[in-house]
Design a protein around this motif. Sequence first.
Motif, mmCIF file in Angstrom:
data_model
loop_
_atom_site.group_PDB
_atom_site.id
_atom_site.type_symbol
_atom_site.label_atom_id
_atom_site.label_comp_id
_atom_site.label_asym_id
_atom_site.label_seq_id
_atom_site.Cartn_x
_atom_site.Cartn_y
_atom_site.Cartn_z
ATOM 1 N N ASN A 22 8.474 0.809 -2.036
ATOM 2 C CA ASN A 22 7.850 1.790 -1.197
ATOM 3 C C ASN A 22 7.090 2.699 -1.912
ATOM 4 O O ASN A 22 7.371 2.877 -3.146
ATOM 5 C CB ASN A 22 9.198 2.640 -0.531
ATOM 6 C CG ASN A 22 9.376 2.018 0.813
ATOM 7 O OD1 ASN A 22 8.653 0.895 1.339
ATOM 8 N ND2 ASN A 22 10.149 2.620 1.459
ATOM 9 N N ALA A 26 8.462 8.378 0.807
ATOM 10 C CA ALA A 26 9.649 7.596 1.130
ATOM 11 C C ALA A 26 10.237 7.300 -0.547
ATOM 12 O O ALA A 26 11.458 7.243 -0.747
ATOM 13 C CB ALA A 26 9.326 6.421 1.721
ATOM 14 N N ALA A 27 9.257 6.713 -1.364
ATOM 15 C CA ALA A 27 9.447 6.480 -2.638
ATOM 16 C C ALA A 27 10.018 7.747 -3.542
ATOM 17 O O ALA A 27 10.879 7.619 -4.451
ATOM 18 C CB ALA A 27 8.533 5.740 -3.443
ATOM 19 N N GLN A 37 3.539 4.068 6.948
ATOM 20 C CA GLN A 37 4.121 3.115 5.994
ATOM 21 C C GLN A 37 3.148 3.314 4.770
ATOM 22 O O GLN A 37 1.863 3.404 4.851
ATOM 23 C CB GLN A 37 4.022 1.571 6.532
ATOM 24 C CG GLN A 37 5.000 1.645 7.777
ATOM 25 C CD GLN A 37 5.035 -0.209 8.072
ATOM 26 O OE1 GLN A 37 4.971 -0.917 7.118
ATOM 27 N NE2 GLN A 37 4.648 -0.389 9.198
ATOM 28 N N ASN A 39 3.719 0.849 1.359
ATOM 29 C CA ASN A 39 4.546 -0.042 0.904
ATOM 30 C C ASN A 39 3.763 -1.256 0.204
ATOM 31 O O ASN A 39 2.547 -1.497 0.602
ATOM 32 C CB ASN A 39 5.528 -0.687 1.807
ATOM 33 C CG ASN A 39 4.759 -1.134 3.078
ATOM 34 O OD1 ASN A 39 3.980 -2.107 2.994
ATOM 35 N ND2 ASN A 39 5.267 -0.654 4.144
ATOM 36 N N TYR A 120 6.355 4.857 -6.867
ATOM 37 C CA TYR A 120 7.047 3.732 -6.208
ATOM 38 C C TYR A 120 8.492 3.531 -6.402
ATOM 39 O O TYR A 120 8.877 4.078 -7.577
ATOM 40 C CB TYR A 120 6.099 2.404 -6.300
ATOM 41 C CG TYR A 120 6.222 1.749 -7.671
ATOM 42 C CD1 TYR A 120 7.516 1.069 -7.942
ATOM 43 C CD2 TYR A 120 5.245 1.823 -8.680
ATOM 44 C CE1 TYR A 120 7.507 0.165 -9.177
ATOM 45 C CE2 TYR A 120 5.374 0.944 -9.790
ATOM 46 C CZ TYR A 120 6.497 0.498 -10.004
ATOM 47 O OH TYR A 120 6.772 -0.428 -11.171
ATOM 48 N N ILE A 123 12.959 -1.304 -3.181
ATOM 49 C CA ILE A 123 13.639 -1.343 -2.150
ATOM 50 C C ILE A 123 14.488 -2.586 -2.087
ATOM 51 O O ILE A 123 15.732 -2.574 -1.632
ATOM 52 C CB ILE A 123 12.877 -1.011 -0.738
ATOM 53 C CG1 ILE A 123 11.982 0.404 -0.832
ATOM 54 C CG2 ILE A 123 13.722 -1.009 0.429
ATOM 55 C CD1 ILE A 123 13.062 1.547 -1.180
#
Length: 299
Positions: A22, A26-27, A37, A39, A120, A123
């Motif tokens: 990710n 989010a990362a 998103q 990713n 990053y 995940i």
Amino acid sequence: LGEAQLQADGWGAPPVDYCWINMGSAARLEQTLRTDQDNAIIYADPEKGQTDRVQAYFRQLGTTIVDGLVRCGFKRCRGGVMASTPEWCRSISKWSEAIRGWMTSLEPNDTRMLTILMDYRCIWGNTDLADRLWTEIVTAFSASSSAGAMFLRDDQMQKAPVGFLGQIVTERKGPAKGRFNIKKSALLHMINGIRLLAMGQHITTASTLGRLDQLAEKGVINAEDAALYRAGFETLTMFQIRENLKTVQTGQSPDHTVDPKTLTRHETLLLKDALSAVTQLQKRISKTFFSPWVDYFAQ
């Protein structure tokens, strides 16, 4: 689930090791409201003669997972930063090749690709692949004479929204007239600046506050400045969450903007202090990474 779907569709099991990463908020563990998103897939180098088959598998896997995330409510990235696109689904050697090229490039788009990638977090899958890529990024950054200056130039294309007399500068026209964007005009500067300082110290933690803590531990930033940056970051995040929730409650999409005229005197002082931290951080990275020749040739 994506692997199981491909198995059912006749693609078989993953042909080589891989990891799903990710990027973005989010990362960094900074996602507040649900975002789109960001990713990518890193997969191990295939054996000779297997390149096309392996590449096809992981592009299909990326498409399957991205589609599944859309059904879960995570919108597609408008910029295409998703594992379903070839640019964000590569073997480890192809990623390494791209990074070395981006690090020595004076093209703004290449700098932005690196900026996205440098936040990053692994995940799923083989974390060794993610670690190897971090080593490649840090090594390429250290070897480049232009990367730091290009990141600086990209960040300073827009200044913090603080006027000459310390007033908060807002948009003069358009749908955001009388407001300013907390994310683009302030928070991103803090994320960019602390990331850049962290890269210079080979710090691979993705979160902004985690990077800040390690910079303070290494003595790169003194305790007083670290506290200032932390307070500024947390204050800006608080305003962003609050204003976005207000917008969502009216049935609109969050736009990260705030109208300074709606703030109390105390809130205005808090916001000005936070923006002062942004300005100070921009000055710090400018002193550290400015390069006249890079600035000249990147025009």
